[in-house]
Design an enzyme around this catalytic site. Sequence first.
Site, PDB file in Angstrom:
ATOM      1  N   HIS A  48       0.806  -1.225   0.000  1.00 20.17           N
ATOM      2  CA  HIS A  48       0.000   0.000   0.000  1.00 20.17           C
ATOM      3  C   HIS A  48       0.836   1.271   0.000  1.00 20.17           C
ATOM      4  O   HIS A  48       0.292   2.357  -0.215  1.00 20.17           O
ATOM      5  CB  HIS A  48      -0.930   0.010   1.214  1.00 20.17           C
ATOM      6  CG  HIS A  48      -2.002  -1.040   1.165  1.00 20.17           C
ATOM      7  ND1 HIS A  48      -2.903  -1.143   0.133  1.00 20.17           N
ATOM      8  CD2 HIS A  48      -2.306  -2.045   2.031  1.00 20.17           C
ATOM      9  CE1 HIS A  48      -3.728  -2.152   0.356  1.00 20.17           C
ATOM     10  NE2 HIS A  48      -3.390  -2.719   1.504  1.00 20.17           N
ATOM     11  N   ASP A 176      -8.304  -4.811   7.802  1.00 22.89           N
ATOM     12  CA  ASP A 176      -8.837  -5.673   6.756  1.00 22.89           C
ATOM     13  C   ASP A 176      -9.626  -6.832   7.350  1.00 22.89           C
ATOM     14  O   ASP A 176     -10.617  -7.281   6.760  1.00 22.89           O
ATOM     15  CB  ASP A 176      -7.709  -6.213   5.876  1.00 22.89           C
ATOM     16  CG  ASP A 176      -7.297  -5.241   4.788  1.00 22.89           C
ATOM     17  OD1 ASP A 176      -8.177  -4.556   4.249  1.00 22.89           O
ATOM     18  OD2 ASP A 176      -6.097  -5.154   4.478  1.00 22.89           O
TER      19      ASP A 176
END
Length: 262
Positions: A48, A176
């Site tokens: 990311h 997540d």
Amino acid sequence: MPLNIPLRNALKAGKRASGAWLTLPSTAIARTLASTPGMSWVLIDGEHGQITDSQYYDLSNAIASAGASPIIRIPADEAWMIKRALDSGAHGIMVPLANSPELVRRVVAAAKYPPAGIRGFGPMFTHAAGALGGAYKASANEDVVVAVQIEHPDAVRDIEEIVAEGIDVAFIGPFDLSVSMGVQFGGEEHEAAIQRILDATHAAGKIAAIFCLDGSQAAKRFEQGFDMVSVSTDIDTLIASFADHAAKAGGVSVDAKPSYST
């Protein structure tokens, strides 16, 4: 001769392993984070973050030269990505979305030299690990850290089988995990899943780790029994600190809460 892996040394000594999260491709920031007292590892975020594999070598060396372990999070469970990360001198790799024992088995094989795995030989740039060539290969299988991220209900379901594979660290991605489970972050179901992962990981004799955004979260997770936690990310610290100073200087209230936190 073993490789110089500060993270593994800290864990072997029974110490809590605090780490930092690097998302920006800056050797200056990398070295600054690694030089912070108490940091035994810095995560180089190739998933990311704004970091590509062409920057792995310089970032790994900047971190290792400050006495911490560079751990590279690759974007996906691809053998060539694992090879590129480790051949840059990383002290370990982290693989996201480790949702099955079969996937984890492939990851471990890609990180190990034969006969334990399938990693190709080419450690010409592993300066950050303290050895090159044959000297590196001699202990890489034992010393390099293999971490997989547990961040999906499938991984929670199969956690006992996953941690039975040849990994070193089960690293929970709590944000997540809550999204993929469809439950409230920090709620009863979420925390029950986290506790199950922690218990199963320790029962298998492996290292239990979790992502945290700040020191308060990190302290809570250490108290819970985790061995390895992040204490913040570079970008979140920049945002929060600048917002705080700007608010004090101009009397303006700024919401510096990261968009992915709850």
